[in-house]
Design a protein around this motif. Structure first.
Motif, PDB file in Angstrom:
ATOM      1  N   PRO A 140     -21.737   0.629  -4.217  1.00 24.91           N
ATOM      2  CA  PRO A 140     -22.030  -0.681  -4.717  1.00 24.91           C
ATOM      3  C   PRO A 140     -23.214  -1.984  -5.000  1.00 24.91           C
ATOM      4  CG  PRO A 140     -20.696  -1.192  -2.255  1.00 24.91           C
ATOM      5  CD  PRO A 140     -21.516   0.658  -2.874  1.00 24.91           C
ATOM      6  N   ILE A 144     -24.002  -3.267  -8.785  1.00 23.83           N
ATOM      7  CA  ILE A 144     -23.055  -4.626  -8.623  1.00 23.83           C
ATOM      8  C   ILE A 144     -23.956  -4.970  -9.891  1.00 23.83           C
ATOM      9  CG2 ILE A 144     -24.399  -5.052  -6.774  1.00 23.83           C
ATOM     10  CD1 ILE A 144     -22.045  -7.540  -6.468  1.00 23.83           C
ATOM     11  N   ASP A 147     -23.677  -4.252 -12.989  1.00 28.65           N
ATOM     12  CA  ASP A 147     -22.070  -5.142 -13.337  1.00 28.65           C
ATOM     13  C   ASP A 147     -22.344  -6.700 -14.436  1.00 28.65           C
ATOM     14  OD1 ASP A 147     -20.116  -3.014 -13.346  1.00 28.65           O
ATOM     15  OD2 ASP A 147     -19.429  -3.110 -11.469  1.00 28.65           O
ATOM     16  N   THR A 235     -15.250 -11.891  -9.992  1.00 27.67           N
ATOM     17  CA  THR A 235     -14.512 -11.266  -8.953  1.00 27.67           C
ATOM     18  C   THR A 235     -13.609  -9.772  -8.969  1.00 27.67           C
ATOM     19  OG1 THR A 235     -14.052 -13.382  -7.911  1.00 27.67           O
ATOM     20  CG2 THR A 235     -13.416 -11.290  -6.440  1.00 27.67           C
ATOM     21  N   ARG A 238     -12.864  -3.812  -5.488  1.00 32.40           N
ATOM     22  CA  ARG A 238     -13.885  -2.475  -4.536  1.00 32.40           C
ATOM     23  C   ARG A 238     -13.292  -2.918  -2.884  1.00 32.40           C
ATOM     24  NH1 ARG A 238     -14.571  -2.635  -9.235  1.00 32.40           N
ATOM     25  NH2 ARG A 238     -16.557  -2.389 -10.608  1.00 32.40           N
ATOM     26  N   SER A 243     -18.384  -7.758   1.470  1.00 32.47           N
ATOM     27  CA  SER A 243     -17.943  -8.475   0.002  1.00 32.47           C
ATOM     28  C   SER A 243     -19.730  -8.191  -0.747  1.00 32.47           C
ATOM     29  CB  SER A 243     -18.263  -9.748  -0.136  1.00 32.47           C
ATOM     30  OG  SER A 243     -16.613  -9.690   0.238  1.00 32.47           O
ATOM     31  N   TYR A 411     -17.967  -8.510  -5.790  1.00 32.79           N
ATOM     32  CA  TYR A 411     -17.287  -7.582  -5.255  1.00 32.79           C
ATOM     33  C   TYR A 411     -16.525  -7.628  -3.741  1.00 32.79           C
ATOM     34  CZ  TYR A 411     -19.410  -3.817  -8.324  1.00 32.79           C
ATOM     35  OH  TYR A 411     -20.413  -3.947  -9.620  1.00 32.79           O
TER      36      TYR A 411
END
Length: 412
Positions: A140, A144, A147, A235, A238, A243, A411
């Motif tokens: 992640p 991220i 994204d 938001t 995941r 976070s 996330y």
């Protein structure tokens, strides 16, 4: 002022338009690479992932070499051969002992201009790239960033994934890869860069021998600049213990006159040093996050600024607020001349250290010549850093860090 000793750059252009840049080093190890001005942003939407797939398959075979011969050609004499794809470039590069110049250049020209992308190799590489995508989805802290760029750039090429999607990967074929290379690997959009102890005139002659006979070709497509965007907060759920947060904005392109000032501001804020503001004012003071850093990536016609942090889910809101407050403080609390001088010295030191790493420098030479037509000497870059004023730092902070312009992705 830090004392900087530099060897000069030497330039040459082959008759087919390939540009060459050389810098001398007394080392027995040579570094050489071919930078091609095509990346994932240059793909059509239906081609997403093709630039990266081509880069992988350059090592699968040519008209005169099998895949195992390519992989053993340089590695077999103690060197390394590698490649990477970004949103705006593809680069094939290597390091090797100085006496293997001819071997390396012969191989490099062969795989770039004469790869035949055998169907069995393409099919095998699909599994490798699908595994790479799955590995990326399991990380992640990397996902991220992509994204976030999709938030900033939407359906523009800058907003698409370099790796492509599993569906696009499954659709790859030898014919599609050959067509992409034919349309994008043009000689006017290539730079050969090297740092070596071989004299520049001899190295240029070797490049002429192995690359000069390739027919000239010209890039025909133009990059589409991203449209304006509306900042937003997103938001995404995941299944992660922590976070992951990014706060940021679009930033300056690498052609912007504000690039140097903003690079210095980013360095002050949090680009890896332990004395950065983000590290000192958030990580050390509150202990909410193990990883926190800022990043500035400049593109041809835009850029990305981001602050990334990972934290326990109990501290998500507080960490996000602290990041926003730190950015706003850069606007409301201007640096004094003494503090700015200290940070200038730090950035200049980092630039000199990076320039001492020949592979990093060689890759930067190729990208810079490709994009600007010349390379700014390190002394001049450092002089530009020295000229940045406190008011310039406040000005770029006000433009990029304005609270109403910031986007946030989390996330949860």
């Amino acid at each position: 002022m830090i004392r900087i000793e530099e060897y000069p750059y030497s330039y040459h252009t082959l008759s087919n338009g390939i540009r060459l840049v050389h810098r001398y080093t007394p080392s027995a190890v040579s570094h050489c690479g071919l930078t091609i001005g095509v990346g994932s942003r240059d793909e059509k939407q239906a081609e997403n992932g093709t630039a990266h797939f081509v880069e992988h398959c350059l090592f699968k075979g040519t008209k005169k070499r099998k895949g195992f011969q390519i992989l053993g050609c340089i590695d077999g004499v103690g060197g390394e051969l590698n490649a990477f794809t970004t949103k705006e470039e593809t680069c094939v590069y290597g390091l090797y002992l100085q006496q293997y110049h001819e071997r390396f250049l012969d191989l490099l020209a062969d795989i770039v201009f004469h790869s035949d992308f055998p169907s069995h190799g393409v099919e095998k590489e699909k599994e490798v790239i699908l595994d790479e995508i799955n590995s990326y989805l399991d990380t992640p802290s990397e996902q991220i960033y992509d994204d976030f760029e999709q938030m900033l750039f939407g359906n523009n090429g800058l907003g698409r994934l370099i790796l492509g999607t599993p569906e696009r990967v499954e659709q790859m074929s030898s014919e599609k890869l050959r067509a992409f290379v034919s349309n994008n690997y043009t000689t006017d959009n290539m730079v050969l860069s090297a740092i070596t102890s071989t004299p520049s005139d001899k190295w240029f002659a070797l490049c002429e021998k192995f690359f000069g006979s390739e027919p000239a070709s010209r890039k025909t497509h133009r990059r589409i600049s991203p449209r304006t965007y509306t900042p937003r907060t997103l938001t995404l759920e995941r299944d992660t213990y922590q976070s992951h947060i990014i706060v940021g904005n679009r930033a300056y392109s690498y052609r912007s006159p504000q690039k140097v000032a903003f690079s210095l501001l980013n360095n002050i804020l949090g680009s890896g040093a332990m004395n950065s503001y983000l590290n000192m004012h958030i990580r050390e003071r509150y202990g909410f996050t193990y990883a926190i850093e800022s990043a500035y990536t400049a593109y041809y016609d835009s850029g990305v600024f981001s602050v990334y942090a990972s934290t326990d889910k109990r501290h998500t809101a507080k960490t996000t607020d602290l990041i926003k407050r730190e950015l706003e403080n850069m606007i409301l609390k201007p640096l004094c001349n003494k503090s700015l001088a200290r940070f200038k010295n730090q950035l200049i030191g980092q630039l000199v250290v990076n320039a001492d790493q020949n592979q990093t420098e060689m890759l930067a030479m190729g990208k810079t010549l490709l994009n600007f037509g010349q390379i700014t000497p390190l002394k001049e870059v450092c002089r530009q850093v020295e000229q940045v004023s406190c008011s310039q730092i406040t000005e770029v902070a006000r433009e990029i860090f304005a609270p109403e312009r910031l986007s946030v992705i989390q996330y949860g």
